[in-house]
Design an enzyme around this catalytic site. Structure first.
Site, PDB file in Angstrom:
ATOM      1  N   TYR A  74       0.858  -1.419  -0.419  1.00 46.90           N
ATOM      2  CA  TYR A  74       0.258  -0.532   0.113  1.00 46.90           C
ATOM      3  C   TYR A  74       1.382   1.384   0.213  1.00 46.90           C
ATOM      4  O   TYR A  74       0.590   2.307  -0.559  1.00 46.90           O
ATOM      5  CB  TYR A  74      -1.179  -0.129   1.568  1.00 46.90           C
ATOM      6  N   PHE A 125      -8.001  19.739 -24.588  1.00 44.98           N
ATOM      7  CA  PHE A 125      -8.627  18.629 -25.067  1.00 44.98           C
ATOM      8  C   PHE A 125      -9.669  18.567 -23.744  1.00 44.98           C
ATOM      9  O   PHE A 125      -9.481  19.203 -23.149  1.00 44.98           O
ATOM     10  CB  PHE A 125      -7.514  17.019 -24.705  1.00 44.98           C
ATOM     11  N   ASP A 126     -10.681  17.636 -23.890  1.00 41.03           N
ATOM     12  CA  ASP A 126     -12.422  17.665 -23.456  1.00 41.03           C
ATOM     13  C   ASP A 126     -11.853  17.615 -22.295  1.00 41.03           C
ATOM     14  O   ASP A 126     -12.478  18.256 -21.210  1.00 41.03           O
ATOM     15  CB  ASP A 126     -12.677  16.779 -24.279  1.00 41.03           C
ATOM     16  N   ASP A 141       0.562  19.646 -20.722  1.00 38.68           N
ATOM     17  CA  ASP A 141      -0.208  18.062 -21.128  1.00 38.68           C
ATOM     18  C   ASP A 141       0.309  16.881 -21.996  1.00 38.68           C
ATOM     19  O   ASP A 141       1.080  17.272 -23.385  1.00 38.68           O
ATOM     20  CB  ASP A 141      -1.123  18.353 -21.778  1.00 38.68           C
ATOM     21  N   LYS A 176      -1.025   6.350 -23.910  1.00 43.83           N
ATOM     22  CA  LYS A 176      -0.630   6.704 -24.445  1.00 43.83           C
ATOM     23  C   LYS A 176       0.346   6.160 -24.998  1.00 43.83           C
ATOM     24  O   LYS A 176       1.237   5.164 -25.539  1.00 43.83           O
ATOM     25  CB  LYS A 176      -1.303   8.583 -24.888  1.00 43.83           C
ATOM     26  N   HIS A 231     -19.988  14.577 -25.096  1.00 47.34           N
ATOM     27  CA  HIS A 231     -19.847  13.858 -26.295  1.00 47.34           C
ATOM     28  C   HIS A 231     -20.284  12.216 -26.168  1.00 47.34           C
ATOM     29  O   HIS A 231     -20.418  11.268 -26.770  1.00 47.34           O
ATOM     30  CB  HIS A 231     -18.593  13.632 -27.421  1.00 47.34           C
TER      31      HIS A 231
END
Length: 458
Positions: A72, A124-125, A214, A257, A449
């Site tokens: 943990y 971005f979103d 980002d 990514k 979306h």
């Protein structure tokens, strides 16, 4: 004779995929309310919805997972991961999170207050969602080159310094940070040059504004700097990455990514005050600071993935496949955001289904047509994603209306790219029969979306 290009990996395991009939797809899409996010994965033949968490991990990553320490607190897996992040990015402090939007949630909970202004090169979103949900304002300062999809410019993701300075000047004392996204996903996976990164950070620091990068596709951005920007051809990807982050104050990353893992993300910063503050939000939101919502095995896999994907051969193989698809689309006369980006092709829906008015969402309409044609699931990056203005509640139609064909890493072959291109050609050939678009039946008040319900018109 020069040898042809080939992948820098070989395949060890495969997953069967099935084809479907047009009749089946018609029914499935109707049941999904013409929102491809609502399709089941078994209803999809080639899945280009996203490259987030959909890549194929390497044998080294799978091997590392077997050594995961699930303690943990203080797990050895965290320290392996932390050392790789420090080495690649040069950041002092690291907090793991379960994915990129979680990293934004933790950091923005500390920094973003109502009424603040956060400039960025096309947020971005999730980034925009986290800003606007806190009743702050996101302002786009991307270069105008990005608006012309047919313009061949090597760094369309760049920040327009004049736009940025105007925001900084008009909002002194009310800009907590600037978001610099590499690569710039919203305008087509377009890279940001090293020159622009340095000029942007210098301008922000002149006004006392920190820069948060980002970094979901930072390695692809480094690849484009190496291959497109003068003075970097002989530098390694890791050397370029270190230089990219040398003046940045912090970074958030969706490691799903360029980390090539199914789940994971992190915050890294050189600001000790931010680090201490973010820890207080990490613990209730994500978990203890040495696991932050991730398993030890996933931290191990991410450490290996970051190392692997900052090698030139791996990136070259990945980006070559995107370029291969772009060349096929060129053959068929299909317009997209040029030049081809790092992780996807962004088809210009306004030029394909040009008879569909913006109020009927051309890119979402084209996304549905591609699915009906061949079972290919793409993703709208346009007017549906742009959402509504948080004050006026009017649809935001000011940006590009694109269909993203997002290529998962190490998953599909060039034969699949041929199928994708042929499907687009078939839709292009029958575009005169596509005379009406879509209408919203129900939508969420933020980031609609993902869950929107639509109906076909006509």
């Amino acid at each position: 004779m020069e040898l042809p290009f080939a992948e820098s990996w070989k395949i060890k395991m495969v997953e069967p995929i099935r084809k479907s009939t047009r009749e089946e797809r018609e029914q499935w899409l109707k049941e999904a309310h013409y929102n491809v996010f609502q399709l089941k994965s078994e209803q999809v033949y080639i899945d280009l919805l996203t490259d987030s968490g959909t890549g194929a991990m390497s044998d080294r990553q799978w091997s590392a997972m077997m050594l995961g320490d699930e303690s943990y607190a203080g797990a050895s897996s965290f320290y392996k991961f932390e050392s790789v992040v420090k080495r690649i990015f040069g950041m002092k402090y690291v907090i793991p999170t379960h994915q990129g939007r979680a990293a934004e949630n933790v950091l923005f909970s500390l920094l973003v207050k109502e009424g603040m202004v956060i400039p960025g090169n096309a947020h971005f979103d999730t980034t925009k969602g986290h800003i606007e949900s806190r009743k702050a304002k996101a302002i786009d300062v991307t270069t105008d080159d990005a608006k012309n999809t047919q313009l061949e410019v090597p760094f369309k993701g760049n920040v327009c310094l004049k736009k940025l300075e105007k925001v900084l000047e008009e909002n002194k004392g009310n800009v907590p940070f600037m978001v610099l996204t590499v690569t710039n996903n919203t305008v087509g996976g377009q890279p940001v040059s090293m020159k622009n990164i340095k000029e942007t950070t210098a301008l922000c620091h002149k006004y006392g504004v920190p820069v948060v990068m980002d970094s979901a596709r930072f390695a692809e951005n480094a690849y484009f700097i190496k291959t497109r920007e003068e003075g970097y051809a002989d530098k390694t990807i890791k050397e370029i990455a270190l230089e990219m982050y040398a003046e940045a104050d912090a970074m958030t990353m969706s490691a799903k990514k360029d980390g090539i893992v199914n789940m994971g993300g992190f915050i890294a910063t050189n600001n000790k005050e931010w680090f201490e503050g973010a820890k207080l939000f990490c613990i209730p939101f994500e978990g203890y600071i040495t696991y932050g919502g991730m398993n030890g095995r996933d931290l191990n896999a991410l450490a290996v993935g970051l190392d692997e994907n900052t090698e030139f051969d791996m990136l070259q193989t990945r980006i070559h496949q995107v370029e291969y698809l772009a060349k096929k689309l060129d053959e068929y006369g299909i317009p997209y955001q040029r030049p081809a980006g790092g992780h996807a092709i962004f088809v210009d829906a306004s030029k394909v289904v040009d008879c569909i008015p913006k109020e009927e969402f051309p890119a979402q309409t084209l996304t549905c047509e591609i699915y009906l044609e061949a079972g290919i699931r793409a993703c709208e990056i346009g007017y549906m994603l742009a959402d509504r203005d948080p004050v006026t509640r009017e649809n935001r139609f000011g940006g590009l209306d694109l269909v993203r064909l997002c290529i998962p890493r190490r998953v599909y072959t060039d034969n699949h790219m041929d199928v994708i291109a042929a499907a687009l050609k078939n839709v292009l050939d029958r575009r005169t029969t596509i005379t009406r678009g879509l209408e919203i039946e129900w939508e969420a008040p933020l980031m609609r979306h993902f869950t929107v319900k639509l109906k076909r018109l006509g």
